[in-house]
Motif scaffolding. Structure first.
Motif, PDB file in Angstrom:
ATOM      1  N   ASP A 218      -5.611   8.669 -15.762  1.00  0.00           N
ATOM      2  CA  ASP A 218      -5.600   7.307 -16.277  1.00  0.00           C
ATOM      3  C   ASP A 218      -4.247   6.612 -16.056  1.00  0.00           C
ATOM      4  O   ASP A 218      -3.941   5.615 -16.702  1.00  0.00           O
ATOM      5  N   GLN A 219      -3.459   7.138 -15.117  1.00  0.00           N
ATOM      6  CA  GLN A 219      -2.127   6.593 -14.882  1.00  0.00           C
ATOM      7  C   GLN A 219      -2.125   5.579 -13.732  1.00  0.00           C
ATOM      8  O   GLN A 219      -1.319   5.660 -12.806  1.00  0.00           O
ATOM      9  N   HIS A 220      -3.045   4.636 -13.807  1.00  0.00           N
ATOM     10  CA  HIS A 220      -3.096   3.605 -12.777  1.00  0.00           C
ATOM     11  C   HIS A 220      -1.980   2.588 -13.022  1.00  0.00           C
ATOM     12  O   HIS A 220      -1.679   2.252 -14.171  1.00  0.00           O
ATOM     13  N   PRO A 221      -1.368   2.094 -11.968  1.00  0.00           N
ATOM     14  CA  PRO A 221      -0.231   1.186 -12.143  1.00  0.00           C
ATOM     15  C   PRO A 221      -0.670  -0.254 -12.400  1.00  0.00           C
ATOM     16  O   PRO A 221      -1.782  -0.655 -12.047  1.00  0.00           O
TER      17      PRO A 221
ATOM     18  N   THR B 136       0.825  -1.209   0.000  1.00  0.00           N
ATOM     19  CA  THR B 136       0.000   0.000   0.000  1.00  0.00           C
ATOM     20  C   THR B 136       0.863   1.265   0.000  1.00  0.00           C
ATOM     21  O   THR B 136       0.499   2.265  -0.624  1.00  0.00           O
ATOM     22  N   GLU B 137       1.993   1.227   0.662  1.00  0.00           N
ATOM     23  CA  GLU B 137       2.881   2.393   0.644  1.00  0.00           C
ATOM     24  C   GLU B 137       3.430   2.643  -0.763  1.00  0.00           C
ATOM     25  O   GLU B 137       3.557   3.798  -1.185  1.00  0.00           O
ATOM     26  N   ALA B 138       3.734   1.576  -1.496  1.00  0.00           N
ATOM     27  CA  ALA B 138       4.208   1.738  -2.875  1.00  0.00           C
ATOM     28  C   ALA B 138       3.110   2.294  -3.759  1.00  0.00           C
ATOM     29  O   ALA B 138       3.373   3.143  -4.631  1.00  0.00           O
ATOM     30  N   LEU B 139       1.883   1.863  -3.553  1.00  0.00           N
ATOM     31  CA  LEU B 139       0.758   2.375  -4.338  1.00  0.00           C
ATOM     32  C   LEU B 139       0.500   3.846  -4.019  1.00  0.00           C
ATOM     33  O   LEU B 139       0.259   4.664  -4.910  1.00  0.00           O
ATOM     34  N   GLN B 140       0.552   4.197  -2.741  1.00  0.00           N
ATOM     35  CA  GLN B 140       0.354   5.586  -2.353  1.00  0.00           C
ATOM     36  C   GLN B 140       1.454   6.475  -2.929  1.00  0.00           C
ATOM     37  O   GLN B 140       1.184   7.595  -3.385  1.00  0.00           O
ATOM     38  N   LYS B 141       2.669   5.978  -2.924  1.00  0.00           N
ATOM     39  CA  LYS B 141       3.775   6.749  -3.499  1.00  0.00           C
ATOM     40  C   LYS B 141       3.515   7.034  -4.968  1.00  0.00           C
ATOM     41  O   LYS B 141       3.772   8.146  -5.458  1.00  0.00           O
ATOM     42  N   HIS B 142       2.992   6.038  -5.681  1.00  0.00           N
ATOM     43  CA  HIS B 142       2.674   6.227  -7.097  1.00  0.00           C
ATOM     44  C   HIS B 142       1.620   7.314  -7.276  1.00  0.00           C
ATOM     45  O   HIS B 142       1.814   8.263  -8.046  1.00  0.00           O
ATOM     46  N   TYR B 143       0.515   7.202  -6.568  1.00  0.00           N
ATOM     47  CA  TYR B 143      -0.585   8.157  -6.761  1.00  0.00           C
ATOM     48  C   TYR B 143      -0.241   9.541  -6.208  1.00  0.00           C
ATOM     49  O   TYR B 143      -0.618  10.560  -6.792  1.00  0.00           O
ATOM     50  N   ASP B 144       0.484   9.581  -5.099  1.00  0.00           N
ATOM     51  CA  ASP B 144       0.874  10.876  -4.535  1.00  0.00           C
ATOM     52  C   ASP B 144       1.754  11.656  -5.510  1.00  0.00           C
ATOM     53  O   ASP B 144       1.733  12.895  -5.525  1.00  0.00           O
ATOM     54  N   SER B 145       2.525  10.948  -6.328  1.00  0.00           N
ATOM     55  CA  SER B 145       3.420  11.631  -7.276  1.00  0.00           C
ATOM     56  C   SER B 145       2.644  12.421  -8.324  1.00  0.00           C
ATOM     57  O   SER B 145       3.201  13.308  -8.979  1.00  0.00           O
ATOM     58  N   PHE B 146       1.358  12.127  -8.479  1.00  0.00           N
ATOM     59  CA  PHE B 146       0.522  12.862  -9.427  1.00  0.00           C
ATOM     60  C   PHE B 146      -0.300  13.952  -8.738  1.00  0.00           C
ATOM     61  O   PHE B 146      -1.120  14.613  -9.386  1.00  0.00           O
ATOM     62  N   GLY B 147      -0.090  14.128  -7.434  1.00  0.00           N
ATOM     63  CA  GLY B 147      -0.792  15.175  -6.705  1.00  0.00           C
ATOM     64  C   GLY B 147      -2.250  14.871  -6.429  1.00  0.00           C
ATOM     65  O   GLY B 147      -3.029  15.799  -6.158  1.00  0.00           O
ATOM     66  N   LEU B 148      -2.642  13.602  -6.464  1.00  0.00           N
ATOM     67  CA  LEU B 148      -4.032  13.249  -6.192  1.00  0.00           C
ATOM     68  C   LEU B 148      -4.321  13.347  -4.697  1.00  0.00           C
ATOM     69  O   LEU B 148      -3.433  13.167  -3.865  1.00  0.00           O
ATOM     70  N   GLN B 149      -5.566  13.615  -4.363  1.00  0.00           N
ATOM     71  CA  GLN B 149      -5.972  13.764  -2.969  1.00  0.00           C
ATOM     72  C   GLN B 149      -6.468  12.428  -2.418  1.00  0.00           C
ATOM     73  O   GLN B 149      -7.369  11.804  -2.984  1.00  0.00           O
ATOM     74  N   ARG B 150      -5.870  12.017  -1.316  1.00  0.00           N
ATOM     75  CA  ARG B 150      -6.283  10.758  -0.722  1.00  0.00           C
ATOM     76  C   ARG B 150      -7.689  10.843  -0.154  1.00  0.00           C
ATOM     77  O   ARG B 150      -8.137  11.889   0.299  1.00  0.00           O
ATOM     78  N   ARG B 151      -8.362   9.712  -0.188  1.00  0.00           N
ATOM     79  CA  ARG B 151      -9.697   9.596   0.398  1.00  0.00           C
ATOM     80  C   ARG B 151      -9.621   8.550   1.504  1.00  0.00           C
ATOM     81  O   ARG B 151      -9.254   7.402   1.263  1.00  0.00           O
ATOM     82  N   VAL B 152      -9.937   8.954   2.721  1.00  0.00           N
ATOM     83  CA  VAL B 152      -9.887   8.044   3.860  1.00  0.00           C
ATOM     84  C   VAL B 152     -11.299   7.572   4.158  1.00  0.00           C
ATOM     85  O   VAL B 152     -12.198   8.383   4.399  1.00  0.00           O
ATOM     86  N   LEU B 153     -11.497   6.269   4.138  1.00  0.00           N
ATOM     87  CA  LEU B 153     -12.804   5.694   4.411  1.00  0.00           C
ATOM     88  C   LEU B 153     -12.801   5.097   5.814  1.00  0.00           C
ATOM     89  O   LEU B 153     -11.899   4.325   6.153  1.00  0.00           O
TER      90      LEU B 153
END
Length: 226
Positions: free
Chosen positions: A150-153, A118-135
């Motif tokens: 559309d830059q999903h890994p 999950t940390e690797a996935l967050q690093k990927h998405y954070d690099s695009f400046g996306l806002q996290r959603r906490v459920l």
């Protein structure tokens, strides 16, 4: 139906009639709800490029247990220590078409595999400046949905002798309408890791008990109608 290794499963009861082999190919869930075609024996296509990984059995467990060596996100390996998914309190890594989403155990040997992924996935998405959603009560990796994003890994599971890559289009699920967000289809496993049905879309998967192995190859499964 029972297609595991239990002595009373359909697979074992059919025995030599199916030559110890069965296969399925799950069409993308987005294309409709046509029945899944289950194939046996000589009815299984002979595709080129098939990869093979052995399965093992665990005492009192009838699942197909695979030897997972590492996981990569967008071809970047997480470099798990040897034996991460074996020993300790973890059952290991199994494949199960009856589980919707992939589970990664948080109690793996030597390192928390779920947290590492999950940390690797967050690093990927954070690099695009996306806002996290906490459920609330949900540890999934989720982000506010940018409709143009559309830059999903891709996620690759490196098994003994084979690399199983989940295409980026099957990695996430989009939720909501007015407040849309997406989540990566990986959940926390408690004592076991499982390759679930969502990550088996558009993949021909063959269970071959003659060689105690799982085989797989990408395929456009919606065309598996003949």
């Amino acid at each position: 139906m029972g297609l595991d290794l239990a002595p009373d499963s359909l697979l074992i009861q059919l025995g030599d009639n199916i030559k110890g082999r069965f296969s399925y190919c799950m069409a993308p869930f987005s294309v409709g709800t046509d029945p899944l075609k289950l194939r046996f024996g000589d009815d299984i296509p002979s595709d080129t490029g098939v990869q093979t990984t052995p399965y093992t059995t665990v005492s009192n467990v009838n699942y197909y247990v695979l030897n997972l060596l590492d996981i990569s996100v967008n071809s970047i390996p997480l470099r798990f220590p040897a034996g991460t998914f074996q020993g300790g309190t973890t059952l290991g890594f199994i494949i199960d078409s009856g589980v919707p989403f992939t589970l990664i155990d948080e109690h793996t040997n030597k390192v928390n595999a779920y947290t590492a992924l999950t940390e690797a996935l967050q690093k990927h998405y954070d690099s695009f400046g996306l806002q996290r959603r906490v459920l609330p009560g949900n540890d999934q990796v989720c982000y506010e949905d940018n409709l143009d994003f559309d830059q999903h890994p891709s996620i690759t599971y490196h098994f003994e002798g084979a690399n199983y890559t989940v295409d980026s289009r099957f990695v996430i699920t989009i939720f909501g309408v007015s407040e849309s967000y997406f989540c990566v289809n990986v959940l926390k496993g408690n004592g076991v890791s499982i390759l679930g049905a969502n990550d088996q879309q558009n993949m021909r998967i063959i269970y071959d008990n003659n060689i105690n192995s799982i085989q797989f190859v990408p395929e456009e499964c919606e065309h598996d109608t003949a």
